[in-house]
Design a protein around this motif. Structure first.
Motif: not given
Length: 152
Positions: A67-81
């Protein structure tokens, strides 16, 4: 070249993932599984399937990480969480369990009254003294008697 991960986004995504998973799990336990969003149902189904092969804590950790990895990319995080830093118990939360189980604590004992305050009645919020129940009852009886007397 990979972009540098944002620690602010990572922290917010991790906190949201932990809170959402706990909420989803509680809602499923209360019988509201069908009302959960599709992504929540998918995460919980994966969590339940893993429970046969591993411990509850390991399964929860994997579900929160997904869930964290999905949220990280949804929030605009670049690359892998980025992998979250292991949490260390702080001084104010030193007595909390590692598995985030809420423990009820007894309220602090009231401080003994000072000698000058002994005999004084406690005050209600706002600085007013509470009205004794007997006085309220006597006033209600007086109102009823007055009403009966005046309506005859």
């Amino acid at each position: 070249m990979a972009a540098k991960p944002s620690t602010t986004i990572a922290r917010r995504a991790r906190t949201r993932a932990e809170a959402d998973f706990a909420t989803w799990l509680m809602m499923a336990k209360l019988g509201s599984f069908d009302t959960l969003p599709e992504n929540a149902q998918k995460v919980l189904n994966g969590y339940r399937e893993r429970l046969d092969r591993m411990s509850e804590i390991e399964s929860k950790t994997i579900a929160v990480r997904e869930t964290y990895q999905a949220y990280y990319s949804d929030m605009g995080g670049a690359g892998d969480a980025p992998e979250p830093e292991p949490r260390t118990p702080s001084a104010e939360h030193g007595d909390m369990a590692v598995d985030n189980v809420v423990r009820f604590q007894k309220p602090p004992k009231p401080q003994p009254a000072r000698s000058a305050d002994r005999g004084a009645r406690p005050t209600a919020p706002g600085g007013r003294k509470p009205i004794p129940a007997l006085l309220i009852f006597a006033a209600l009886v007086a109102v009823v008697v007055a009403w009966k007397f005046l309506t005859r």
